[in-house]
Every structure is written in structure tokens, then in C-alpha cells.
Design a protein around this motif. Structure first.
Motif, PDB file in Angstrom:
ATOM      1  N   LEU A  19       0.828  -1.211   0.000  1.00 22.29           N
ATOM      2  CA  LEU A  19       0.000   0.000   0.000  1.00 22.29           C
ATOM      3  C   LEU A  19       0.862   1.260   0.000  1.00 22.29           C
ATOM      4  N   PHE A  20       1.915   1.251   0.803  1.00 17.13           N
ATOM      5  CA  PHE A  20       2.832   2.397   0.796  1.00 17.13           C
ATOM      6  C   PHE A  20       3.477   2.536  -0.579  1.00 17.13           C
ATOM      7  N   SER A  21       3.827   1.408  -1.185  1.00 16.57           N
ATOM      8  CA  SER A  21       4.474   1.425  -2.500  1.00 16.57           C
ATOM      9  C   SER A  21       3.576   2.060  -3.554  1.00 16.57           C
ATOM     10  N   VAL A  22       2.292   1.737  -3.512  1.00 15.55           N
ATOM     11  CA  VAL A  22       1.336   2.336  -4.443  1.00 15.55           C
ATOM     12  C   VAL A  22       1.208   3.834  -4.170  1.00 15.55           C
ATOM     13  N   ALA A  23       0.973   4.188  -2.919  1.00 15.65           N
ATOM     14  CA  ALA A  23       0.743   5.587  -2.554  1.00 15.65           C
ATOM     15  C   ALA A  23       1.961   6.457  -2.834  1.00 15.65           C
ATOM     16  N   TYR A  24       3.155   5.947  -2.542  1.00 16.06           N
ATOM     17  CA  TYR A  24       4.368   6.746  -2.755  1.00 16.06           C
ATOM     18  C   TYR A  24       4.587   7.039  -4.232  1.00 16.06           C
ATOM     19  N   ARG A  25       4.341   6.056  -5.082  1.00 18.73           N
ATOM     20  CA  ARG A  25       4.522   6.273  -6.516  1.00 18.73           C
ATOM     21  C   ARG A  25       3.515   7.275  -7.069  1.00 18.73           C
ATOM     22  N   ILE A  26       2.325   7.314  -6.496  1.00 19.79           N
ATOM     23  CA  ILE A  26       1.320   8.266  -6.958  1.00 19.79           C
ATOM     24  C   ILE A  26       1.579   9.660  -6.410  1.00 19.79           C
ATOM     25  N   LEU A  27       2.026   9.740  -5.157  1.00 15.58           N
ATOM     26  CA  LEU A  27       2.164  11.034  -4.487  1.00 15.58           C
ATOM     27  C   LEU A  27       3.576  11.632  -4.548  1.00 15.58           C
ATOM     28  N   GLY A  28       4.587  10.788  -4.537  1.00 10.21           N
ATOM     29  CA  GLY A  28       5.952  11.291  -4.577  1.00 10.21           C
ATOM     30  C   GLY A  28       6.480  11.816  -3.261  1.00 10.21           C
ATOM     31  N   THR A  29       5.721  11.653  -2.176  1.00 15.53           N
ATOM     32  CA  THR A  29       6.192  12.048  -0.859  1.00 15.53           C
ATOM     33  C   THR A  29       5.888  10.956   0.146  1.00 15.53           C
ATOM     34  N   ALA A  30       6.849  10.672   1.006  1.00 10.94           N
ATOM     35  CA  ALA A  30       6.681   9.608   1.994  1.00 10.94           C
ATOM     36  C   ALA A  30       5.626   9.975   3.039  1.00 10.94           C
ATOM     37  N   ALA A  31       5.637  11.224   3.469  1.00 13.68           N
ATOM     38  CA  ALA A  31       4.703  11.651   4.513  1.00 13.68           C
ATOM     39  C   ALA A  31       3.257  11.525   4.034  1.00 13.68           C
ATOM     40  N   ASP A  32       2.980  11.983   2.819  1.00 14.69           N
ATOM     41  CA  ASP A  32       1.626  11.885   2.280  1.00 14.69           C
ATOM     42  C   ASP A  32       1.243  10.435   2.024  1.00 14.69           C
ATOM     43  N   ALA A  33       2.207   9.627   1.606  1.00 11.00           N
ATOM     44  CA  ALA A  33       1.929   8.209   1.367  1.00 11.00           C
ATOM     45  C   ALA A  33       1.550   7.514   2.667  1.00 11.00           C
ATOM     46  N   GLU A  34       2.251   7.835   3.751  1.00 11.52           N
ATOM     47  CA  GLU A  34       1.920   7.254   5.057  1.00 11.52           C
ATOM     48  C   GLU A  34       0.512   7.673   5.486  1.00 11.52           C
ATOM     49  N   ASP A  35       0.160   8.928   5.232  1.00 10.60           N
ATOM     50  CA  ASP A  35      -1.183   9.402   5.586  1.00 10.60           C
ATOM     51  C   ASP A  35      -2.245   8.659   4.776  1.00 10.60           C
ATOM     52  N   ALA A  36      -1.965   8.408   3.498  1.00 13.01           N
ATOM     53  CA  ALA A  36      -2.914   7.684   2.655  1.00 13.01           C
ATOM     54  C   ALA A  36      -3.095   6.250   3.152  1.00 13.01           C
ATOM     55  N   VAL A  37      -1.993   5.632   3.574  1.00 18.42           N
ATOM     56  CA  VAL A  37      -2.076   4.272   4.111  1.00 18.42           C
ATOM     57  C   VAL A  37      -2.898   4.255   5.397  1.00 18.42           C
ATOM     58  N   GLN A  38      -2.704   5.265   6.236  1.00 17.46           N
ATOM     59  CA  GLN A  38      -3.468   5.343   7.481  1.00 17.46           C
ATOM     60  C   GLN A  38      -4.953   5.547   7.191  1.00 17.46           C
ATOM     61  N   ASP A  39      -5.259   6.370   6.200  1.00 23.61           N
ATOM     62  CA  ASP A  39      -6.661   6.565   5.806  1.00 23.61           C
ATOM     63  C   ASP A  39      -7.255   5.268   5.261  1.00 23.61           C
ATOM     64  N   PRO A  89      12.876  12.005  -1.266  1.00 28.04           N
ATOM     65  CA  PRO A  89      13.661  10.771  -1.376  1.00 28.04           C
ATOM     66  C   PRO A  89      13.416   9.838  -0.195  1.00 28.04           C
ATOM     67  N   VAL A  90      13.539   8.539  -0.448  1.00 30.60           N
ATOM     68  CA  VAL A  90      13.414   7.535   0.610  1.00 30.60           C
ATOM     69  C   VAL A  90      14.534   6.515   0.474  1.00 30.60           C
ATOM     70  N   LEU A  91      14.944   5.975   1.601  1.00 34.25           N
ATOM     71  CA  LEU A  91      15.913   4.886   1.598  1.00 34.25           C
ATOM     72  C   LEU A  91      15.181   3.610   1.194  1.00 34.25           C
ATOM     73  N   THR A  92      15.785   2.825   0.314  1.00 34.25           N
ATOM     74  CA  THR A  92      15.139   1.607  -0.159  1.00 34.25           C
ATOM     75  C   THR A  92      16.024   0.398   0.100  1.00 34.25           C
ATOM     76  N   GLY A  93      15.379  -0.761   0.192  1.00 33.74           N
ATOM     77  CA  GLY A  93      16.105  -2.003   0.422  1.00 33.74           C
ATOM     78  C   GLY A  93      16.631  -2.583  -0.871  1.00 33.74           C
ATOM     79  N   GLY A  94      17.556  -3.507  -0.745  1.00 30.88           N
ATOM     80  CA  GLY A  94      18.145  -4.153  -1.911  1.00 30.88           C
ATOM     81  C   GLY A  94      17.125  -4.901  -2.739  1.00 30.88           C
ATOM     82  N   ASP A  95      16.022  -5.338  -2.105  1.00 33.43           N
ATOM     83  CA  ASP A  95      15.000  -6.064  -2.855  1.00 33.43           C
ATOM     84  C   ASP A  95      14.335  -5.163  -3.885  1.00 33.43           C
ATOM     85  N   THR A  96      14.245  -3.870  -3.599  1.00 32.13           N
ATOM     86  CA  THR A  96      13.686  -2.931  -4.571  1.00 32.13           C
ATOM     87  C   THR A  96      14.637  -2.764  -5.744  1.00 32.13           C
ATOM     88  N   ALA A  97      15.913  -2.602  -5.449  1.00 36.16           N
ATOM     89  CA  ALA A  97      16.908  -2.366  -6.490  1.00 36.16           C
ATOM     90  C   ALA A  97      17.131  -3.598  -7.362  1.00 36.16           C
TER      91      ALA A  97
END
Length: 305
Positions: A19-39, A89-97
Motif C-alpha cells: 500500500l505504501f508502495s502504491v501511494a508513494y509512486r502516486i504522491l511522490g512524498t513519503a509523509a503523504d503516502a503514510e497518511d494515505a495508508v493510514q486513511d 527521497p526515501v531509503l530503499t532495500g536491496g529487494d527494490t533495487a
């Protein structure tokens, strides 16, 4: 959210990264993506889950719709932003890369391109091209007809392809170029910087009016090289050159640079590299509001599965 024990909470928790992955790609900000996930969690908590046949698809549709609505409401802030607006920007894990599609879809360069789409186009593109949802599923999510979604998907895809031609850059090459760039910048090596930069390279700097940055893109190898060659010789945001530390990290699906000093993160840099290994674009984020996700050290696993 604490580790869930309720079955319905467990279902949501198991899909939280998605869910965070979807929201972050649409919004481009981690803070807003977290809020969308909480909603989305609030919506999930009040839903009649007995009627939900596929929780994963259901939740992804909810968070995509919420993210699209949030993007619409924040549009005016981005349009009146002081200087270039860059994604957070966000720090990502090796699984993403490790997954090329995942890494490319969260790269700073791709997120910048997605920013030129309308909120509807962006949501449709992310759900279709990145996460592989059917047109019918997306139609439900964005409350449009399937025919309208097909048309929107085609328009968004063509727009992205025109601005972001697809090619594969070897991961070790990306890292090698980033390491050489860091060494040259911190060492004031103008010649090496000129070798690494494409003649028409563009530097985008995002200070949001809160720190001193270029208000317009800096274009061309010589001015961009001169900009970075000065890093080791000037005080930046109150941090003396000898107190500035630079680290190579995994950021937005690839190698990135984090500059810190005086006990805080002061800037991040992501390089866009072409098929020939030349740097074509540099995204430099220095707005303190956009450095929180990196500063808190949270690693995001932005896989599409």
C-alpha cells in the motif's frame, strides 16, 4: 501501528508495504503516502470485509483512490512552490533495487516525469504499468468507466515514454559512476566531473525556499561541474567543508548520496545515468521538510509484489 493480533489487522499489516508502495509512486512524498495508508486502514476497519473477495486488490484500490484525491488537493502547493519541486527521497532495500521495474518506477527521474501527469493519469499509470492491475479493476478504483481508463492509460503511457525512454543501466555501472561523482565532487576534481557529465546535463535543486538553492535548473556540463567542484570549499547551510560527511546509500531503487553535518541531514543527490554511463540529470533535495524520511533511517521495501 503495533504488531497486530486481530485477523483483519493482520491482513492489512501483511499488505502495508504494498500500500505504501502504491501511494508513494502516486504522491511522490513519503509523509503523504503514510497518511494515505493510514486513511486506508480507517476505511478497511469500517468495511464489510465479508464482501471482500480479494483483500490485496481491494486495499490497493482504496489507497490508490485516496492518494489520487490527496494529490489533487496538494496540486496548488506544488504549482506555487519556490523553485523546482522534487519528490521526497526515501531509503530503499536491496529487494527494490534487484527488480529492474521496481527500481525504475521509484527512481527520482521517473517520479519527476510522473509529476507532469494529471492525478488521474498518474494513478492509472501506476496501477496499470507498475502494478499490473486490469483496466476493469482500475475503473473501480478511480470511479471511471473501463473505456475511459483505457484511454487514460494509453495517454499516460505515451507521455511517459516520450519523456523517459527505456534502457537498462547496469547496476554496478550506476554505483561506479556515483562513486566517481562523489569522489570528484568532494575532491574538487573539475576534469573528472566534466568526463562524467553529459554535455546537456541538468541539475535540479529543491530547497523549497527554506535553504539557499538554485531557483531554476542549471543546465550544461561546465556550470554543473563548477557547482559541484565547489562542494569541498564552501560552507553549506552553516556546515563547514571539513564537517560535511557524504555517504553512498540505497535510495529510490538505486545508489544515492546523503550529505550530513552538524547532526542533521542537509541534502540528498540522485543521479540519472544514460545507456553510455553519462550523468544526464542530477536531483538535489535540500528542503528540510523532504529529508525526514531519509534522516529517520527507515528503509522502505517498495516492491510491486
Amino acid at each position: 501501528m503495533t504488531h497486530p493480533t486481530d485477523p483483519d489487522q493482520q491482513v492489512f499489516h501483511s499488505h502495508r508495504n504494498l500500500l505504501f508502495s502504491v501511494a508513494y509512486r502516486i504522491l511522490g512524498t513519503a509523509a503523504d503516502a503514510e497518511d494515505a495508508v493510514q486513511d486506508a486502514w480507517i476505511r478497511w476497519s469500517s468495511a464489510d470485509r465479508a464482501q471482500v473477495a480479494d483483500p490485496k486488490a481491494y486495499l490497493a484500490r482504496i489507497v490508490a483512490n485516496l492518494a489520487m484525491q490527496r494529490l489533487r488537493s496538494s496540486r496548488w502547493q506544488r504549482e506555487t512552490y519556490l523553485g523546482p519541486w522534487l519528490p521526497e527521497p526515501v531509503l530503499t532495500g536491496g529487494d527494490t533495487a534487484d527488480a529492474v521495474t521496481d527500481a525504475e518506477s521509484v527512481s527520482m527521474a521517473m517520479l519527476v516525469v510522473l509529476e507532469t501527469l494529471s492525478p488521474l493519469e498518474r494513478a492509472v499509470f501506476v496501477l496499470r504499468e507498475v502494478f499490473g492491475f486490469s483496466h476493469a479493476e482500475i475503473a473501480v478504483a478511480v470511479e471511471r468507466s473501463e473505456a475511459a481508463v483505457r484511454q487514460t492509460a494509453h495517454r499516460a503511457r505515451e507521455h511517459v515514454r516520450a519523456q523517459r525512454p527505456r534502457f537498462t543501466v547496469d547496476r554496478s555501472q550506476q554505483r561506479g559512476v556515483t562513486e566517481r561523482f562523489l569522489a570528484a565532487a568532494t575532491g574538487g576534481d573539475l576534469n573528472t566531473l566534466l568526463e562524467l557529465l553529459s554535455p546537456d546535463v541538468t541539475l535540479w535543486t529543491d530547497g523549497g525556499g527554506k535553504v539557499r538553492q538554485a531557483r531554476r535548473p542549471v543546465r550544461g556540463a561546465e556550470p554543473v561541474a563548477a557547482w559541484f567542484a565547489a562542494i569541498g570549499t564552501v560552507t553549506y547551510q552553516g556546515v563547514e567543508p571539513h564537517d560535511m560527511h557524504a555517504a553512498l546509500v540505497e535510495m529510490n531503487g538505486g545508489p544515492g548520496l546523503v550529505f550530513s553535518g552538524a547532526g542533521r541531514v542537509v541534502a540528498t543527490i540522485c543521479l540519472d545515468i544514460d545507456a553510455d554511463g553519462r550523468v544526464t540529470a542530477i536531483h538535489n533535495v535540500a528542503n528540510p521538510d523532504k529529508l525526514r524520511a531519509v534522516a529517520d533511517g527507515t528503509t522502505h521495501h517498495l516492491r510491486t509484489t
